[in-house]
Design a protein around this motif. Sequence first.
Motif, mmCIF file in Angstrom:
data_model
loop_
_atom_site.group_PDB
_atom_site.id
_atom_site.type_symbol
_atom_site.label_atom_id
_atom_site.label_comp_id
_atom_site.label_asym_id
_atom_site.label_seq_id
_atom_site.Cartn_x
_atom_site.Cartn_y
_atom_site.Cartn_z
ATOM 1 N N GLY A 170 0.828 -1.194 0.000
ATOM 2 C CA GLY A 170 0.000 0.000 0.000
ATOM 3 C C GLY A 170 0.864 1.245 0.000
ATOM 4 N N THR A 174 0.344 7.358 -0.511
ATOM 5 C CA THR A 174 0.866 8.717 -0.634
ATOM 6 C C THR A 174 2.387 8.770 -0.717
ATOM 7 O OG1 THR A 174 1.091 8.952 1.754
ATOM 8 C CG2 THR A 174 -1.038 9.585 0.799
ATOM 9 N N GLU A 181 1.078 -0.827 -5.196
ATOM 10 C CA GLU A 181 -0.112 0.026 -5.099
ATOM 11 C C GLU A 181 -0.991 -0.214 -6.332
ATOM 12 O OE1 GLU A 181 -1.431 2.370 -2.762
ATOM 13 O OE2 GLU A 181 -3.015 2.052 -4.230
HETATM 14 C C1 LIG Z 1 -3.919 2.551 4.326
HETATM 15 S S1 LIG Z 1 -3.634 3.062 2.655
HETATM 16 C C2 LIG Z 1 -1.889 3.119 2.517
HETATM 17 C C3 LIG Z 1 -1.222 4.286 3.056
HETATM 18 C C4 LIG Z 1 0.194 4.427 2.549
HETATM 19 N N1 LIG Z 1 1.081 3.463 3.101
HETATM 20 C C5 LIG Z 1 0.611 5.828 2.810
HETATM 21 O O1 LIG Z 1 1.498 6.059 3.643
HETATM 22 O O2 LIG Z 1 0.017 6.704 2.196
HETATM 23 C C6 LIG Z 1 -3.929 1.530 1.774
HETATM 24 C C7 LIG Z 1 -3.451 1.552 0.333
HETATM 25 O O3 LIG Z 1 -3.677 0.278 -0.259
HETATM 26 C C8 LIG Z 1 -4.163 0.456 -1.592
HETATM 27 N N2 LIG Z 1 -4.950 -0.747 -1.940
HETATM 28 C C9 LIG Z 1 -6.170 -1.094 -1.490
HETATM 29 N N3 LIG Z 1 -6.513 -2.322 -1.942
HETATM 30 C C10 LIG Z 1 -5.478 -2.767 -2.683
HETATM 31 C C11 LIG Z 1 -5.210 -3.981 -3.370
HETATM 32 N N4 LIG Z 1 -6.073 -4.987 -3.395
HETATM 33 N N5 LIG Z 1 -4.038 -4.103 -4.005
HETATM 34 C C12 LIG Z 1 -3.123 -3.062 -3.996
HETATM 35 N N6 LIG Z 1 -3.313 -1.882 -3.362
HETATM 36 C C13 LIG Z 1 -4.484 -1.753 -2.690
HETATM 37 C C14 LIG Z 1 -4.975 1.722 -1.504
HETATM 38 O O4 LIG Z 1 -5.122 2.324 -2.759
HETATM 39 C C15 LIG Z 1 -4.171 2.567 -0.528
HETATM 40 O O5 LIG Z 1 -3.212 3.344 -1.184
#
Ligand SMILES: C[S@@+](CC[C@H](N)C(=O)[O-])C[C@H]1O[C@@H](n2cnc3c(N)ncnc32)[C@H](O)[C@@H]1O
Length: 223
Positions: A61, A64, A86
């Motif tokens: 994930g 950002t 991502e």
């Molecule tokens: C909690 S946020 C991550 C925050 C990130 N680590 C940051 O510091 O901004 C979860 C992330 O997982 C991505 N995401 C959600 N489902 C996903 C999937 N099945 N495969 C890949 N990415 C995914 C979302 O788009 C999001 O960017």
Amino acid sequence: MERKIIKTGDGSATIHIPEWNEQYHSKHGALQEAMHVFIKMGLDFTIAEFNKSELSILEIGFGTGLNALLTAFYGSTVKIDYTGVEAYPVKPEELEVLDYASVLPDFDTAEAVFNKMHQIDWEKSAAITSNFSLKKQEKTFQEIEDQDTFDLIYFDAFGARVQPELWTEDIFLKMYNSLKINGVLVTYAAKGSVRRAMQTVGFTVERLPGPPGKREMLRAVKK
Ligand SMILES: C[S@@+](CC[C@H](N)C(=O)[O-])C[C@H]1O[C@@H](n2cnc3c(N)ncnc32)[C@H](O)[C@@H]1O
């Protein structure tokens, strides 16, 4: 899905998803959470415990890029190869409003590093600083097939309340397989079901104090 930028408790910003009532980071403090869960309990622990001078990190994930930015800064004494997975990249106009360079002491350097992280091509490793290289992979977590590759995983998916399919034994087995022996996984989550899924696939799991606003978090090691 609609995404809104909001301020968190420590003044740093995050992205809010109204439809899920979910944030990219803790409402109590995005910066505080990232520093505690990923930098202190993950990066600092792994370097000290296993006496590392080089580290290969996988972020689940990338979002950002806040965790990657903090890692490039606070891990600058070691050589780091960072992979961020991502599926739904954040847009340039959102990154500008988040303004994460302003949370670091040296704004100009942080801004240059943060911009470069977001400008490099996907799927190719690129040097961001002399000690930090980054490869962004646009794919789902379910598609991860690496074997014995990483020393440290930052598991930063949305919570199990909204994405239960990402907190399963299947996913943690992928994480386990992608780590080297003595590889470490850290996550902000502390649920019993998550801890048991990690233990079932082979991890040794510790419950640790969480960041401000959260009692506990988990750290798992592939012994
Ligand atoms: C909690 S946020 C991550 C925050 C990130 N680590 C940051 O510091 O901004 C979860 C992330 O997982 C991505 N995401 C959600 N489902 C996903 C999937 N099945 N495969 C890949 N990415 C995914 C979302 O788009 C999001 O960017």
